[in-house]
Write a protein that holds these residues in place. Sequence first.
Motif, PDB file in Angstrom:
ATOM      1  N   ARG A  54      70.129 -12.010  80.251  1.00 51.10           N
ATOM      2  CA  ARG A  54      70.889 -13.184  80.701  1.00 51.10           C
ATOM      3  C   ARG A  54      70.704 -14.355  79.751  1.00 51.10           C
ATOM      4  N   ALA A  57      72.861 -13.581  76.811  1.00 52.17           N
ATOM      5  CA  ALA A  57      74.279 -13.614  77.182  1.00 52.17           C
ATOM      6  C   ALA A  57      74.780 -15.041  77.293  1.00 52.17           C
ATOM      7  N   HIS A 101      72.239  -9.011  73.299  1.00 52.43           N
ATOM      8  CA  HIS A 101      72.507  -8.928  74.744  1.00 52.43           C
ATOM      9  C   HIS A 101      73.074  -7.548  75.090  1.00 52.43           C
ATOM     10  N   ALA A 102      74.045  -7.110  74.300  1.00 52.48           N
ATOM     11  CA  ALA A 102      74.686  -5.820  74.563  1.00 52.48           C
ATOM     12  C   ALA A 102      73.685  -4.685  74.400  1.00 52.48           C
ATOM     13  N   TYR A 109      70.665  -0.467  81.280  1.00 51.07           N
ATOM     14  CA  TYR A 109      71.506   0.088  82.335  1.00 51.07           C
ATOM     15  C   TYR A 109      71.990   1.509  82.050  1.00 51.07           C
ATOM     16  N   GLN A 137      81.783  -4.133  81.898  1.00 53.04           N
ATOM     17  CA  GLN A 137      81.003  -4.001  80.664  1.00 53.04           C
ATOM     18  C   GLN A 137      81.872  -3.550  79.501  1.00 53.04           C
ATOM     19  N   LEU A 181      85.936 -12.069  77.416  1.00 55.70           N
ATOM     20  CA  LEU A 181      84.595 -12.456  77.861  1.00 55.70           C
ATOM     21  C   LEU A 181      84.635 -13.213  79.174  1.00 55.70           C
ATOM     22  N   HIS A 184      84.814 -10.561  81.553  1.00 53.36           N
ATOM     23  CA  HIS A 184      83.520  -9.860  81.588  1.00 53.36           C
ATOM     24  C   HIS A 184      82.536 -10.633  82.463  1.00 53.36           C
ATOM     25  N   ARG A 194      75.893 -13.060  91.586  1.00 57.38           N
ATOM     26  CA  ARG A 194      75.158 -14.218  91.072  1.00 57.38           C
ATOM     27  C   ARG A 194      75.537 -15.467  91.853  1.00 57.38           C
TER      28      ARG A 194
HETATM   29  C1  HEM Z   1      78.754  -3.736  74.837  1.00 56.15           C
HETATM   30  C2  HEM Z   1      78.863  -4.948  75.207  1.00 56.15           C
HETATM   31  C3  HEM Z   1      78.321  -5.583  76.464  1.00 56.15           C
HETATM   32  C4  HEM Z   1      77.664  -5.026  77.565  1.00 56.15           C
HETATM   33  C5  HEM Z   1      77.346  -3.555  77.796  1.00 56.15           C
HETATM   34  C6  HEM Z   1      77.347  -6.109  78.453  1.00 56.15           C
HETATM   35  C7  HEM Z   1      76.696  -5.953  79.669  1.00 56.15           C
HETATM   36  C8  HEM Z   1      76.449  -6.947  80.570  1.00 56.15           C
HETATM   37  C9  HEM Z   1      75.790  -6.782  81.833  1.00 56.15           C
HETATM   38  C10 HEM Z   1      75.264  -5.454  82.372  1.00 56.15           C
HETATM   39  C11 HEM Z   1      75.751  -8.000  82.445  1.00 56.15           C
HETATM   40  C12 HEM Z   1      75.152  -8.314  83.800  1.00 56.15           C
HETATM   41  C13 HEM Z   1      73.729  -8.711  83.588  1.00 56.15           C
HETATM   42  C14 HEM Z   1      73.036  -9.036  84.874  1.00 56.15           C
HETATM   43  O1  HEM Z   1      72.490  -8.111  85.490  1.00 56.15           O
HETATM   44  O2  HEM Z   1      73.061 -10.191  85.259  1.00 56.15           O
HETATM   45  C15 HEM Z   1      76.386  -8.944  81.553  1.00 56.15           C
HETATM   46  C16 HEM Z   1      76.524 -10.286  81.809  1.00 56.15           C
HETATM   47  C17 HEM Z   1      76.965 -11.213  80.888  1.00 56.15           C
HETATM   48  N1  HEM Z   1      77.431 -10.960  79.608  1.00 56.15           N
HETATM   49 FE1  HEM Z   1      77.609  -9.136  78.771  1.00 56.15          FE
HETATM   50  N2  HEM Z   1      77.779  -7.292  77.901  1.00 56.15           N
HETATM   51  C18 HEM Z   1      78.366  -7.013  76.700  1.00 56.15           C
HETATM   52  C19 HEM Z   1      78.921  -7.930  75.819  1.00 56.15           C
HETATM   53  C20 HEM Z   1      78.874  -9.288  75.981  1.00 56.15           C
HETATM   54  C21 HEM Z   1      79.302 -10.228  74.996  1.00 56.15           C
HETATM   55  C22 HEM Z   1      79.891  -9.890  73.616  1.00 56.15           C
HETATM   56  C23 HEM Z   1      79.095 -11.467  75.485  1.00 56.15           C
HETATM   57  C24 HEM Z   1      79.410 -12.723  74.702  1.00 56.15           C
HETATM   58  C25 HEM Z   1      78.968 -13.858  74.813  1.00 56.15           C
HETATM   59  C26 HEM Z   1      78.546 -11.309  76.837  1.00 56.15           C
HETATM   60  C27 HEM Z   1      78.225 -12.338  77.726  1.00 56.15           C
HETATM   61  C28 HEM Z   1      77.741 -12.153  79.012  1.00 56.15           C
HETATM   62  C29 HEM Z   1      77.479 -13.234  79.929  1.00 56.15           C
HETATM   63  C30 HEM Z   1      77.679 -14.719  79.655  1.00 56.15           C
HETATM   64  C31 HEM Z   1      76.993 -12.641  81.115  1.00 56.15           C
HETATM   65  C32 HEM Z   1      76.556 -13.347  82.424  1.00 56.15           C
HETATM   66  C33 HEM Z   1      75.092 -13.564  82.327  1.00 56.15           C
HETATM   67  C34 HEM Z   1      74.460 -13.826  83.657  1.00 56.15           C
HETATM   68  O3  HEM Z   1      74.795 -13.115  84.600  1.00 56.15           O
HETATM   69  O4  HEM Z   1      73.606 -14.704  83.712  1.00 56.15           O
HETATM   70  N3  HEM Z   1      78.424  -9.960  77.091  1.00 56.15           N
HETATM   71  N4  HEM Z   1      76.793  -8.279  80.430  1.00 56.15           N
END
Ligand code: HEM
Lengths: 353, 71
Positions: A54, A57, A101-102, A109, A137, A181, A184, A194
């Motif tokens: 997080r 991210a 992050h990814a 996961y 995702q 995004l 996403h 959340r």
């Molecule tokens: C292969 C690419 C990606 C995967 C597999 C992925 C996976 C995830 C997962 C599983 C979460 C939830 C996390 C949680 O449990 O709270 C998440 C949240 C998030 N992702 Fe990604 N993500 C990817 C790419 C990106 C990219 C490129 C960005 C760019 C900035 C991004 C930004 C975020 C943000 C801002 C959150 C919310 C964070 C939060 O819950 O506090 N993600 N992502």
Amino acid sequence: MSVGYVTVQWNRHKRVYDVCIAIGISLYLVVFIVVGKLLYTGRNAISDPILGMRALATCAFLLLHIILCIGPLARLDRRFLPLLYNRRHLGVATFLIALAHAALAIGFYHGFGSVNPLVSLLSSNTNFASLSAFPYQILGASALLIMFLMAATSHDFWLRNLGAPAWKRLHMLVYVAYALLIMHVALGILQTQRSPWLAALVGAGVVTVAALHIVAGARECRHDERGWQRAPAGGGCWVDVGAVDEIADQCGATVTIGGRERIALFRHNGRVSAATNVCAHQGGPLGEGRIIDGCITCPWHGWQYRPADGRSPPPFTEKINTYRVRIVGRRVQVDPTALPPGTAVEPARVEEA
Amino acid sequence: MVVAILLTIGLYAAIGAAFGILFAWRGVDRIDPAAHGASWTFRLLILPGVIALWPLLMMRWRGAARTRDSS
Ligand code: HEM
Ligand code: FES
């Protein structure tokens, strides 16, 4: 400007910029993790990988907002120009943080099953028809792919060899990445339950980015509209574009004639020259630049051109279009037919009032 | 299906990597004079992009070789 490629064209400004980026990112991550640990304890505690995921991210997401806001901000207020100057380093940093992050997300996961993590990422959730269970995702992965392409082609080598229009189009994909995004994050929030403040922050981010683009765009439109009203004076090819005194010494000004391409005017040592407003590097607005060391200097990354012939000073070889210009009374008149790049034009003399 | 897509991407990237090393070592200098004598860090820096866009650069390199042969 380019004579031979350098890995990174460092200078003092870029070093300071990069140190600031590094310190900013480190501080953000440390504060996020420490606060997360303090805030969520006991039964509510968040595991380290998820907290890290997080932190990275939200850091990348915040950086992307900064990147998207710098463009319109620099158009609205010159004081933001120093931020624009080295924006590509900010972009590469954002990609690397998002990649981390990814990687964490995929490892955490999808990494513990018998299925290959990447296969699992793409196939474990196929609820494409459902909004509340959508495979968010995959949206993140698509955005990451775009960010990779942009980071990988950010060196001037790519700008030159893909050609400026194709390069620009590729980098406009940042808006597609941004939209992916937003989804996403929004769908992710929905599914991981959340708190609402995160959704509110995302909403505020979208509104800020959109508002800045609209305000800066409206300003450009007003500028072009004034251009439509300009017409050749007295049947000839000369178009009146304003008073000499509207251009400060050693500065530029931008005019549009007939809604067509913009022309940049420069006043230097009692003379006025005209050239295209479009920088040969990445299309920066030359008219918003200044005369430095006797050269038109682009406000974006500092490429330079001589006002008298639109050529970069040796050893550089860049050229831009020039225009014929004359002064009648205290009014500046321009012939809106662009001359071939690098054509020498006698600057118009300003009679001192 | 997903496995097939991933394998295709993997194959594409593997060819890209093999081509990319050759290109970064020799090819860049051919298609862009400004790369003459560039450092190995510059060559490393463009490598990810070459792996992603290798078909395009392969065409450029072939084009550059042809114009050199004919002149
Ligand atoms: C292969 C690419 C990606 C995967 C597999 C992925 C996976 C995830 C997962 C599983 C979460 C939830 C996390 C949680 O449990 O709270 C998440 C949240 C998030 N992702 Fe990604 N993500 C990817 C790419 C990106 C990219 C490129 C960005 C760019 C900035 C991004 C930004 C975020 C943000 C801002 C959150 C919310 C964070 C939060 O819950 O506090 N993600 N992502
Ligand atoms: S110097 Fe980069 S756009 Fe002009």
